[in-house]
Write a protein that holds these residues in place. Structure first.
Motif, short mmCIF file in Angstrom:
data_model
loop_
_atom_site.label_atom_id
_atom_site.label_comp_id
_atom_site.label_asym_id
_atom_site.label_seq_id
_atom_site.Cartn_x
_atom_site.Cartn_y
_atom_site.Cartn_z
N PRO A 1 0.83 -1.22 0.00
CA PRO A 1 0.00 0.00 0.00
C PRO A 1 0.86 1.26 0.00
N PRO A 2 0.38 2.33 -0.64
CA PRO A 2 1.09 3.61 -0.55
C PRO A 2 0.98 4.17 0.86
N LEU A 3 1.89 5.05 1.22
CA LEU A 3 1.92 5.58 2.58
C LEU A 3 0.64 6.34 2.94
N ARG A 4 0.04 7.00 1.97
CA ARG A 4 -1.18 7.77 2.26
C ARG A 4 -2.33 6.86 2.69
N ASP A 5 -2.26 5.56 2.31
CA ASP A 5 -3.31 4.62 2.68
C ASP A 5 -3.02 3.91 4.00
N ARG A 6 -1.89 4.21 4.60
CA ARG A 6 -1.57 3.66 5.92
C ARG A 6 -0.89 4.74 6.77
N ASN A 7 -1.52 5.92 6.76
CA ASN A 7 -0.90 7.05 7.46
C ASN A 7 -0.82 6.87 8.97
N ASN A 8 -1.56 5.89 9.51
CA ASN A 8 -1.42 5.62 10.94
C ASN A 8 -0.09 4.96 11.27
N ASP A 9 0.68 4.57 10.24
CA ASP A 9 2.03 4.04 10.47
C ASP A 9 3.07 5.15 10.52
N ILE A 10 2.70 6.37 10.15
CA ILE A 10 3.67 7.46 10.07
C ILE A 10 4.35 7.76 11.41
N ARG B 1 -1.42 14.01 7.35
CA ARG B 1 -2.42 14.50 6.41
C ARG B 1 -1.86 14.73 5.01
N LEU B 2 -0.55 14.56 4.82
CA LEU B 2 0.06 14.81 3.52
C LEU B 2 -0.17 13.64 2.57
N PRO B 3 -0.13 13.90 1.26
CA PRO B 3 -0.38 12.83 0.28
C PRO B 3 0.80 11.89 0.04
N GLN C 1 10.26 8.97 0.70
CA GLN C 1 10.18 10.41 0.89
C GLN C 1 10.18 10.77 2.38
N LEU C 2 9.47 9.99 3.19
CA LEU C 2 9.45 10.22 4.63
C LEU C 2 10.83 9.99 5.24
N LYS C 3 11.51 8.96 4.79
CA LYS C 3 12.85 8.67 5.31
C LYS C 3 13.82 9.80 4.97
N ASN C 4 13.76 10.31 3.75
CA ASN C 4 14.62 11.42 3.35
C ASN C 4 14.32 12.68 4.16
N LEU C 5 13.03 12.90 4.45
CA LEU C 5 12.66 14.05 5.27
C LEU C 5 13.28 13.94 6.66
N CYS C 6 13.25 12.75 7.23
CA CYS C 6 13.82 12.55 8.57
C CYS C 6 15.32 12.80 8.57
N LYS C 7 16.00 12.41 7.50
CA LYS C 7 17.44 12.69 7.38
C LYS C 7 17.68 14.20 7.31
N TYR C 8 16.87 14.88 6.51
CA TYR C 8 17.00 16.33 6.37
C TYR C 8 16.80 17.03 7.71
N LEU C 9 15.74 16.65 8.42
CA LEU C 9 15.44 17.30 9.70
C LEU C 9 16.52 17.04 10.73
N THR C 10 17.09 15.86 10.72
CA THR C 10 18.16 15.53 11.67
C THR C 10 19.38 16.42 11.45
N PHE D 1 6.97 20.91 1.55
CA PHE D 1 5.97 20.17 2.32
C PHE D 1 4.84 21.10 2.75
N LEU D 2 5.21 22.30 3.20
CA LEU D 2 4.19 23.27 3.58
C LEU D 2 3.38 23.69 2.37
N HIS D 3 4.05 23.83 1.23
CA HIS D 3 3.37 24.21 -0.01
C HIS D 3 2.41 23.11 -0.46
N ALA D 4 2.83 21.85 -0.27
CA ALA D 4 1.96 20.73 -0.67
C ALA D 4 0.66 20.76 0.09
N ASN D 5 0.74 21.12 1.38
CA ASN D 5 -0.47 21.19 2.18
C ASN D 5 -1.34 22.38 1.77
N ASN D 6 -0.67 23.50 1.45
CA ASN D 6 -1.43 24.68 1.01
C ASN D 6 -2.12 24.43 -0.32
#
Length: 478
Positions: free
Chosen positions: A312-321, A353-355, A362-371, A388-393
């Protein structure tokens, strides 16, 4: 026949729930708070099905399976655990469990699984009497390799069960999933937990190789060193072909021959070479649509599609985020020799809530960036990259102009506006109209978030399980 069910769990509340559920269904049963008591009892009587926790003081569930199956290998085991990871699922199936239930589970579904296990027990006993067969259980492979396949969602539990069931076969597997969902990790897990573990695992990504070079990389060039081709390197092990949807047509015919005959030929050669490899392929596209267009070999598709799995894509299992971000932040911190960062609840809700078009990668790369980029320990919303903020907007802007205006209001302000409008319209009894709708929204959102896990939803809402069940019925929720 009324089967005898044994339930073994050190948690008194779990035993209580099973006791009531099995009583209601008129199913014979015994309850044990530890494996030692069950092993003592099995000296005098034999159950038809055993339901056991996997993590218990003293003898655990996996050790219990071994001990019981030394007495009777045909007793179906249903393993329960709150530790919903790939390793637990693989271990449970390798030890011979009939089914694997990640906690929390729906008790009605658990009873249904017990009934299936009881039928299986009857069938197995009939088979034994007919064949008088010898013990067929193979020794489990001790495999504890780390994996990045993480998830407690029902969809991912299905993936774990799939790996546990088919890793021991040697059949081709076709993995479907969007880019970044972890198809490579699933392929590696199938290899690691199969009979070819310890042998070569060779991965080749068709989309990353120039089309004219694919046939040489895969099948080898007779004018050069053919032992360097992917098939030769994978001898005795597993060949994983990623993005097989991009495989050139001439290579498709060659791969079909390998699957049909177990032989292949180097480019510009007519000499057949025997190959002992298991083929696992993955695709991010609809191969049947490509067959209709004439760009994919239908015979190859059916050869590969004997066993298939959908990730499944991540958006379909967002409770795993939340679980995934915790893991990736810890991993990034370890790699960077720094303290793990922590997401604020605001950021966590935002991420859920992101797609996620790039999925887990993509989530893994974001975590590397934030670290690397965030100086403090707590990650705030402002710390997220602008895209990411733009995607939500952008997602918000797809709503009507009225909805966009309302997004700057708190839900309390919007509720107050609704109340004012109702009162000005002369309506009465508005509380009885609002409360059920409020509860319905809360319930639907929470059930969606937990993947329809009722026990977990009840905890998040601060209700008891019975209250949640009653509300679902009152509000006519499916």
């Amino acid at each position: 026949m009324n089967p005898m069910i044994w339930v073994i769990d050190d948690d008194a509340s779990i035993r209580f729930v099973f006791d009531k559920a099995l009583d209601v269904n008129s199913i014979n049963h015994r309850l044990f708070e530890n494996a030692e008591a069950a092993l003592e009892a099995i000296k005098k009587e034999t159950p038809d099905v055993i339901v056991s926790d996997i993590k218990m003081p003293g003898i655990d569930g996996l050790e219990l399976i071994k001990a019981v199956h030394e007495v009777d290998e045909n007793i179906p085991f249903i393993i329960m655990t709150a530790h919903s990871d790939l390793s637990a699922a693989i271990d449970a199936f390798n030890e011979g469990s009939f089914e694997y239930l990640p906690k929390p589970f729906d008790i009605d579904q658990a009873v249904a699984v017990i009934r299936r296990a009881a039928v299986h027990r009857v069938n197995m006993l009939q088979l034994v009497s007919q064949r008088n067969r010898n013990t067929l259980m193979a020794s489990p492979v001790e495999q504890k390799e780390e994996t990045e396949i993480i998830g407690k969602s029902p969809a991912m539990q299905d993936v774990f069960k799939f790996i546990g069931r088919v890793s021991k076969t040697d059949l081709p597997v076709l993995i479907h999933g969007e880019i970044g969902t972890g198809r490579g990790q699933v392929a590696k897990a199938l290899h690691n937990h199969g009979e070819r573990t310890g042998k070569s695992f060779v991965s080749i990504n068709i989309s990353s190789i120039p089309q004219e070079m694919v046939k040489y990389e895969l099948f080898g060039d007779i004018t050069k060193d053919p032992s360097t081709c992917a098939i030769a390197k994978a001898e005795g092990g597993t060949l994983f072909i990623s993005e097989i949807n991009d495989l050139p047509m001439d290579c498709q015919s060659r791969l079909l021959k390998l699957l049909q005959t177990g032989e292949y030929t180097n480019i510009d050669s007519t000499t057949a070479i025997k190959a002992n490899v298991r083929v696992i392929a993955s695709t991010s596209q609809d191969l049947e649509a490509k067959i209709a267009k004439g760009t994919f070999n239908s015979d190859l598709f059916y050869r590969l599609n004997i066993i298939n799995i959908n990730i499944p894509p991540l958006r379909d299992r967002n409770n795993d985020i939340p679980l995934l971000t915790k893991h990736f932040l810890a991993q990034a911190a370890q790699e960077g020799h720094t303290e793990p960062k922590k997401l604020t609840s605001e950021v966590l809700v935002f991420l859920c809530r992101l797609p996620w078009p790039g999925n887990v990668r993509q989530l893994k790369n974001l975590c590397k960036y934030l670290t690397i980029m965030v100086t403090g320990r707590d990650i705030q919303l402002v710390d997220l990259p602008s895209e990411f903020l733009h995607a939500n907007n952008t997602q918000n802007k797809s709503n009507t102009s009225g909805a966009v205006a309302k997004e700057n209001q708190s839900w309390q302000d919007m509720l107050r506006s609704w109340v004012d409008a109702k009162l000005k319209a002369g309506e009465r009894d508005i509380l009885n109209e609002a409360v059920p709708e409020f509860e319905k929204v809360m319930l639907e959102a929470t059930l969606t978030f937990t993947g329809n896990h009722k026990q977990e939803s009840a905890k998040l809402l601060g209700w008891g399980r019975n209250t949640l069940t009653r509300k679902i019925k009152e509000l006519n929720l499916k």
